[in-house]
Write an enzyme that holds these catalytic residues in place. Structure first.
Site, PDB file in Angstrom:
ATOM      1  CB  CYS A  85      -0.699  -0.050   0.989  1.00  0.00           C
ATOM      2  SG  CYS A  85      -2.605   0.590   0.911  1.00  0.00           S
ATOM      3  CG  HIS A 191      -4.435  -3.136   2.656  1.00  0.00           C
ATOM      4  ND1 HIS A 191      -3.247  -3.228   3.364  1.00  0.00           N
ATOM      5  CD2 HIS A 191      -4.826  -2.466   2.348  1.00  0.00           C
ATOM      6  CE1 HIS A 191      -2.894  -2.075   3.426  1.00  0.00           C
ATOM      7  NE2 HIS A 191      -4.278  -1.177   2.366  1.00  0.00           N
ATOM      8  CD  GLU A 193      -2.321  -5.933   5.336  1.00  0.00           C
ATOM      9  OE1 GLU A 193      -3.010  -5.010   5.591  1.00  0.00           O
ATOM     10  OE2 GLU A 193      -1.558  -6.774   4.425  1.00  0.00           O
TER      11      GLU A 193
END
Length: 211
Positions: A85, A191, A193
């Site tokens: 990001c 992202h 995650e």
């Protein structure tokens, strides 16, 4: 047996603990994963994760305040390095955010504002799931289908000068670089995650990557 050390760079910007949990989840047993602002640990780590959320101006200020700018530039040349990001955007030279911000200049290019496209009904920020079209083969794409969906939250997009850097593209008003790769660096606007199985697979691939 040598313990692998992974540094998740802490400059007070980003969802650090979410990233940390995801990296620990996919890391080989015994791996030392540290969320850290310690330049010595970062310099001697085997792998570097450079996350980030928020505004470019704040990001650059925090990096300078914590004395991390130069160490990030150093390890971006020497270690397996994953930008996420804002950790992708500030690798460029300049961002339009905050009336213009000089960034780290690891790569030539700029960061543009989606609203400047002047496309009616294009919501800013882009928030939610979108596809990444794989533009180049890369070890971090292993086991991830082309056009897999990842989770995005951002109002600005990267435009590298050297288009050969682009490893993934996403359409949101235009086709923009949502992943870049060169040598030991891979950076992604989405992202991982927060991107379910494909995101975890990308992180697991990073843990095994030998650039």
């Amino acid at each position: 047996m040598k313990v692998m050390k992974v540094a998740i760079i802490d400059y007070n910007m980003g969802n650090l603990h979410s990233v940390g949990r995801a990296v620990k989840h996919v890391a080989p047993g015994g791996t030392q994963v540290e969320i850290t602002a310690d330049p010595d640990f970062i310099r001697h780590a085997d792998r570097i994760v450079f996350p980030g959320q928020g505004a470019a101006r704040d990001c650059m200020r925090e990096l300078e305040t914590r004395g991390l700018s130069e160490i990030v530039r150093e390890v971006a040349k020497t270690k397996p390095f994953l930008g996420i990001c804002m950790g992708m955007q500030v690798l460029m030279e300049f961002s339009e955010e905050n009336a213009g911000v000089e960034c780290m200049g690891v790569y030539a290019g700029k960061v543009n504002y989606f609203k400047h496209l002047n496309i009616a009904h294009l919501k800013t920020p882009q928030m939610g799931w979108n596809q990444i079209q794989q533009k180049t083969a890369h070890p971090l794409w292993t086991g991830i289908k082309d056009a897999a969906r990842f989770y995005f939250v951002h109002s600005y997009y990267v435009e590298p000068t050297d288009q050969s850097l682009v490893s993934g593209e996403t359409f949101y008003g235009l086709n923009y670089a949502s992943a870049i790769a060169k040598d030991n660096v891979f950076a992604i606007q989405a992202h991982p995650e927060k991107s379910a199985e494909d995101g975890l697979r990308l992180l697991a691939n990073f843990m095994q990557w030998q650039p």
